[in-house]
Design a protein around this motif. Structure first.
Motif, short mmCIF file in Angstrom:
data_model
loop_
_atom_site.label_atom_id
_atom_site.label_comp_id
_atom_site.label_asym_id
_atom_site.label_seq_id
_atom_site.Cartn_x
_atom_site.Cartn_y
_atom_site.Cartn_z
N THR B 60 48.89 26.21 25.01
CA THR B 60 49.96 25.37 25.53
C THR B 60 50.06 25.51 27.04
O THR B 60 50.13 24.51 27.77
N TYR B 61 50.02 26.75 27.54
CA TYR B 61 50.19 26.95 28.97
C TYR B 61 48.93 26.63 29.76
O TYR B 61 48.99 26.23 30.91
N ALA B 68 49.15 16.77 29.58
CA ALA B 68 50.35 15.97 29.31
C ALA B 68 51.32 15.93 30.50
O ALA B 68 52.40 15.37 30.40
N GLY B 69 50.94 16.54 31.62
CA GLY B 69 51.84 16.54 32.77
C GLY B 69 52.68 17.79 32.81
O GLY B 69 52.73 18.49 33.81
N SER B 73 56.08 18.20 27.19
CA SER B 73 55.58 16.98 26.57
C SER B 73 54.22 17.17 25.90
O SER B 73 53.75 16.31 25.17
N TYR B 74 53.60 18.34 26.14
CA TYR B 74 52.32 18.64 25.47
C TYR B 74 52.57 19.20 24.06
O TYR B 74 51.73 19.07 23.18
N LEU B 75 53.76 19.80 23.88
CA LEU B 75 54.04 20.48 22.60
C LEU B 75 53.83 19.59 21.36
O LEU B 75 53.23 20.04 20.39
N PRO B 76 54.30 18.35 21.34
CA PRO B 76 54.08 17.51 20.14
C PRO B 76 52.61 17.25 19.86
O PRO B 76 52.22 16.97 18.73
#
Lengths: 324, 271
Positions: B60-61, B68-69, B73-76
């Motif tokens: 994620t990081y 995703a910016g 907003s990347y989590l989904p």
């Protein structure tokens, strides 16, 4: 649905069993007949094919050739029926190392169709019978070899199978535990079971077995009662060591002539081993050796061992087989 | 004292075939054995507890800002991807453990018992669903802690979780097959990773497929893992059940239909 007639004469009736591993014919045409309600010993050195034979009879391994029937049921055609008639205790304990004794027995009982409650009762009974109650909850990792064997045998008896295979049940056990195991085996047969056991020790066969098959290089080389086997070996055997290795040929000839049996020379070429039926003949032999000018370094008489059984039957020592 | 051995053997009823009911009962008992083993050696749960935590944090990081910016907003995108990737790769362990288990003496006993032949396999695979469940729950919990609050709501998350566990169970038959035919446990690990890496990374699990070259997009689009990831995203992010879920389930069924029989046959041949 079929029922088993446990009074049928042959518990095991095998003919021409063959198993090949690559180039090695581990079992090379074994014939065995075990009468129901008896103890049958399969005697032989390591690598003779004892375990492979048992594994085929117990449906753990498919035979390459030959056939066998367990209480009349063919091991190839009715393996699932055969499995309902047998219990197997392997050379290496076939129990779950990471679980406790109770958990092992409960799982095997459940697999055999017992209810949860029945399984628990059965496990307790068996642990009590085999003196494992105190260790019941401990993981098997901490069990001694003898305890493991006992648990292994207990697990084989859950369904009270009429035929039990024991693969070297006492190898590696101390004398006291070994005697306990023998008692248990005798009790099993008294209650109507048939036992087929393998062993490396003539003494064990002597203590337990009604009949014995001697197996070597995948073949049955002798079969009969223990007494019959012993008679074929002579009651004892004579070992003569010769001081001068050059005279070994003459010495062997002399021994064979006087004792009237075939003698074997050890690998290093100094020792003659021969079955001895009549102890009186030894003095004749000694006189003859002196007369011929052959000096003996050492002389001993030993009771028959597996080695001698092998010597007589196969014309060579059992130990050599172990090494090769 | 010798009460047990004194009882005489009774004549018994014999059957040459085990019924479906018996097969099911035997498999449940073997699954129970699997659970007992987990209870006795909880350290074998390390992979399913640590991997979801570390992978979720790491990916994620690392990718969040670039793809995703920002992370939120990347989590989904990443949580369903990580979930599928983690749980499916957990199923490799099934094959490895099966190999180790089969080398032990206790398997001789199972083989010599009059039980359904498939039970030791089916039971092992069944017990492993507990591992997938743990990995699934932990991934969602990690996502939640990092700020992932999916639109689909709890019921959709539960359905998505069950979908992933079912598919992982199906995939584990592939690794079980390797486990049965391989000679050592480490070779099982090796072959399985070779299958697993292209399957999980050549998918839409971590990045949207539209920036990839055409030939790769073609593979990504037929990759069953992509469909499973999309199905999970649909469920969690919007609560909808799409065609991807059907495809995933059909894919799972096909894998089981192919690999369950050949695995059992290979297993029987080793008997």
């Amino acid at each position: 649905m079929k029922t088993v007639d446990t009074n049928s004469e042959w518990a095991v009736d095998a003919s021409g069993l063959v198993k090949t591993f690559g180039e090695n014919r581990a079992v090379d045409g074994v014939n065995l007949r075990v009468k129901a309600g008896t103890i049958y010993g399969v005697l032989g050195p390591n690598g003779a094919g004892k375990t492979t034979t048992i594994r085929m009879l117990a449906t753990l391994l498919k035979a390459d050739a030959g056939s066998a029937r367990i209480f009349g049921y063919d091991i190839a055609k009715d393996p699932q029926i055969v499995r309902q008639l047998i219990g197997v205790t392997g050379q290496y304990a076939s129990v779950d190392e990471s679980l406790s004794a109770t958990e092992n027995l409960i799982i095997f009982s459940r697999l055999l169709g017992l209810s949860r409650k029945e399984a628990r009762v059965k496990a307790e009974e068996l642990l009590e019978e085999f003196g494992l109650t105190e260790a019941a909850k401990r993981p098997l990792k901490h069990f001694s070899g003898g305890m493991r064997r006992r648990l292994d045998l207990a697990a084989s008896l859950i369904a009270r199978p009429p035929l039990i295979f024991l693969d070297e049940p006492t190898t590696g056990l101390d004398p006291r535990t070994r005697n306990q195991m023998w008692d248990t085996i005798r009790k099993l047969v008294k209650s109507g079971s048939t036992v087929l056991l393998t062993t490396q020790y003539l003494q064990e066969a002597d203590e337990l077995a009604d009949r014995v098959a001697v197996i070597d290089r995948g073949r049955v080389v002798a079969e009969g009662t223990v007494d019959e086997l012993k008679q074929s070996v002579g009651s004892s055997s004579l070992h003569v060591s010769i001081q001068n290795a050059d005279q070994i040929g003459a010495a062997k000839e002399l021994v064979e002539r006087i004792l009237n049996v075939q003698a074997a020379v050890s690998a290093e070429g100094r020792k003659i081993t021969v079955p001895l039926a009549d102890a009186d003949a030894v003095s004749d032999l000694l006189l003859a050796l002196r007369k011929e000018g052959i000096q003996s370094a050492e002389l001993s008489i030993q009771k028959p061992t597996l080695d001698e059984v092998f010597l007589t039957i196969t014309g060579k020592g059992a130990k050599k087989e172990v090494e090769s | 004292m010798n009460s047990y051995l004194d009882t005489h053997i009774v004549d018994r009823q014999l059957k040459n075939k085990s019924s479906f009911r018996q097969a099911l009962m035997n498999s449940f008992t073997m699954a129970f054995r699997g659970l007992l083993k987990i209870k006795r050696t909880p350290e074998q749960l390390f992979d399913v507890t640590l991997q979801p935590i570390i992978f979720t944090l790491m990916f994620t990081y690392i990718f969040g800002g670039a793809i995703a910016g920002d992370v939120k907003s990347y989590l989904p995108v990443i949580i369903p991807g990580i979930l599928v990737q983690t749980v499916i790769s957990t199923s490799v362990v099934t094959g490895v453990q099966l190999r180790e288990d089969m080398d032990k003496g206790v398997f001789d006993r199972f083989k010599s018992l009059p039980i359904a032949r498939i039970a030791p396999l089916a039971g092992a695979l069944m017990a492993d669903t507990i591992r997938y469940t743990i990995a699934t729950i932990l991934t969602f919990v990690m996502g939640y802690i990092m700020g992932y609050h999916p639109e689909g709501g709890l019921s959709s998350i539960i359905i998505a979780g069950i979908l992933v566990v079912v598919c992982a169970w199906a995939v584990s038959w592939i690794f079980a097959f390797f486990g049965v035919i391989a000679r050592t446990a480490s070779s099982v690990q090796g072959i399985s990773m070779l299958v697993l890496f292209p399957l999980t990374f050549l998918s839409n699990a971590f990045v949207p497929a539209n920036t990839m070259p055409n030939w790769l997009q073609w593979f990504v689009n037929i990759n069953p893992i992509s469909h499973l990831v999309t199905a999970v995203r649909d469920l969690t992010n919007s609560g909808t059940v799409g065609v991807d879920m059907t495809i995933s389930l059909i894919g799972a069924a096909v894998i089981v239909a192919i690999f369950a029989p050949i695995t059992v046959r290979a297993y029987m041949r080793r008997v």
